[in-house]
Each structure stands twice: as C-alpha cells, then as structure tokens.
Write a protein that holds these residues in place. Structure first.
Motif, mmCIF file in Angstrom:
data_model
loop_
_atom_site.group_PDB
_atom_site.id
_atom_site.type_symbol
_atom_site.label_atom_id
_atom_site.label_comp_id
_atom_site.label_asym_id
_atom_site.label_seq_id
_atom_site.Cartn_x
_atom_site.Cartn_y
_atom_site.Cartn_z
ATOM 1 N N UNK A 149 0.831 -1.209 0.000
ATOM 2 C CA UNK A 149 0.000 0.000 0.000
ATOM 3 C C UNK A 149 0.866 1.260 0.000
ATOM 4 N N UNK A 150 1.855 1.306 0.884
ATOM 5 C CA UNK A 150 2.724 2.485 0.972
ATOM 6 C C UNK A 150 3.554 2.654 -0.302
ATOM 7 N N UNK A 151 3.999 1.550 -0.859
ATOM 8 C CA UNK A 151 4.771 1.607 -2.100
ATOM 9 C C UNK A 151 3.931 2.204 -3.219
ATOM 10 N N UNK A 152 2.660 1.801 -3.265
ATOM 11 C CA UNK A 152 1.760 2.330 -4.292
ATOM 12 C C UNK A 152 1.479 3.809 -4.086
ATOM 13 N N UNK A 153 1.398 4.235 -2.830
ATOM 14 C CA UNK A 153 1.135 5.650 -2.532
ATOM 15 C C UNK A 153 2.298 6.527 -2.950
ATOM 16 N N UNK A 154 3.520 6.123 -2.624
ATOM 17 C CA UNK A 154 4.682 6.979 -2.841
ATOM 18 C C UNK A 154 5.362 6.767 -4.191
ATOM 19 N N UNK A 155 5.154 5.636 -4.822
ATOM 20 C CA UNK A 155 5.764 5.383 -6.135
ATOM 21 C C UNK A 155 4.788 4.590 -6.987
ATOM 22 N N UNK A 156 3.669 5.211 -7.380
ATOM 23 C CA UNK A 156 2.604 4.462 -8.054
ATOM 24 C C UNK A 156 3.019 3.795 -9.354
ATOM 25 N N UNK A 157 3.819 4.474 -10.196
ATOM 26 C CA UNK A 157 4.191 3.883 -11.485
ATOM 27 C C UNK A 157 5.102 2.680 -11.303
ATOM 28 N N UNK A 158 6.141 2.863 -10.482
ATOM 29 C CA UNK A 158 7.059 1.747 -10.237
ATOM 30 C C UNK A 158 6.348 0.610 -9.517
#
Length: 224
Positions: free
Chosen positions: A174-183
């Motif tokens: 979830x946090x990864x998607x929030x802060x780096x959505x494309x990657x």
C-alpha cells in the motif's frame, strides 16, 4: 508465546493468496483507497479475534494444567496436525500434471492483461479481505493469545507486533503504491506473476513448517 506469535504472523503475512488478491485491488480504479479498505478489514479481523480471546481470559492466562489451558493446547495441537495434513495433501495434489491449469491461467491473463478488477467498491475490497483471511492461522494465533498476560507490557508489545507483522506485506504494498505508483504498478504485477507460479510450494512449505512447529510445541507443553 512470543515465538509462536512471530511464526504465525510470518506465515500470515507471506500467504500468497491474500497478497495476489491485494495486488489486484491496488490495480483497480482508485486502488489506493480500495487497498486501505482491504487493510482496515484485515486488521479488524485480527483485532476482533484477539479482543474476544482476551475478553474470555480477562487478560490473565489460565493456570497450567487447568481445563482452559489444556483445551487451548489441544486446539493448537489439532490445528498443527491439520496444517501438516493439509500441506501434505496440497503437495500430493501439486504433483499431478498442471498443464490444464497453466493453460487456463494464460487464457485468463490474456483476457485481462493488466490484472485489474475494474471499479471494485471499498465494501467489496473489505469483504474480500475477510474472505481471504487465513482463518486457520488466525485460529492458531488465538490459541496462543490465551497465554497473554496483560499485566505485563511485554504481552501488549507481542500482540501489537503480531498484528503489525501479520499485516506487513499489505502495508508495504500500500505504501509503495502511494509513494511510487508507477514503479509499484510494474513491480507488483511482476510479484503477482511470480506468486502465481510459486504459490503451491509456498503454501505447502508454510503449512508443513508451521504445522510441525505447532504440533511439536503443543505435545511438549501437554506432556511437560
């Protein structure tokens, strides 16, 4: 208690089925918010089970050899044996030819190349989290929480750590998607594909290792 909860939490957070479903939720329309609903429902299940057990025990572990203590150990033993048998069954089934399954999976992937779930509602995401909760492992955790003593801070820390670790993989995604959505979109899709290919060995190994531990630990405590 701490080691038991740690092992169970690791098994929960590494369960491939919820992770794959959560990746699909994140790839849906407004996936971050749907993912948050999924996580909140997931946490609610864990907290509810712990709260019910503590309400039953009053925050004080039952005396050794007492009927509640023996019943909790017997339940943990039964769950451990069940996990071993389930892991052995999955291993035996997995040896069968998988060509039809793989072909079906490729066809599904071709029809939905992005792996998305459309406009999934937050309520649907929350219901999915409840449905995919590994209830067998949560039940095993409940048999361990019986021994929690709320008069000691260490028990609070162990319970909090269990909930956090059991949700760790979902929170990280979830946090990864929030802060780096494309990657995150690219790497989570790769993770989903990898899990699809390796989910059976992961489930088998996880069930066997945790089941053998719970079984051996329960027998030791029942006979010592």
């Amino acid at each position: 208690m701490v080691l038991d909860l740690l092992l169970i939490a690791v098994a929960i957070t590494l369960d491939p089925l919820p992770i794959m479903a959560f990746v699909l939720v994140l790839s849906s329309y407004r996936g971050v918010w749907r993912g948050l609903a999924f996580i909140l429902a997931w946490l609610a299940c864990l907290v509810a089970v712990i709260a019910l057990v503590l309400l039953f025990t009053g925050g004080q572990p039952p005396p050794p050899r007492s009927p509640p203590s023996t019943a909790a150990l017997a339940a943990k033993l039964a769950i451990g044996v069940g996990l071993v048998l389930y892991g052995a069954h999955r291993r035996r089934v997995h040896r069968a030819p998988q060509a039809a399954t793989e072909a079906k999976g490729r066809a599904k992937h071709a029809s939905d190349p992005h792996g998305g779930t459309g406009r999934m509602s937050p309520w649907s995401a929350a219901a999915l989290a409840v449905f995919l909760q590994p209830w067998g492992l949560v039940a095993a955790a409940a048999t361990v929480v019986v021994r929690a003593d709320l008069s000691h801070f260490a028990s609070f820390a162990a319970l909090f750590g269990f909930v956090l670790l059991a949700t760790g993989s979902l929170l990280a995604a979830e946090l990864y998607t929030v802060f780096a959505p494309e990657a995150a979109g690219v790497r989570l899709a790769r993770l989903r594909s990898w899990l699809q290919e390796h989910q059976e060995p992961a489930i088998v190994v996880g069930c066997l290792v945790l089941g053998l531990w719970l079984t051996g630990n329960s027998i030791y405590q029942l006979t010592s």
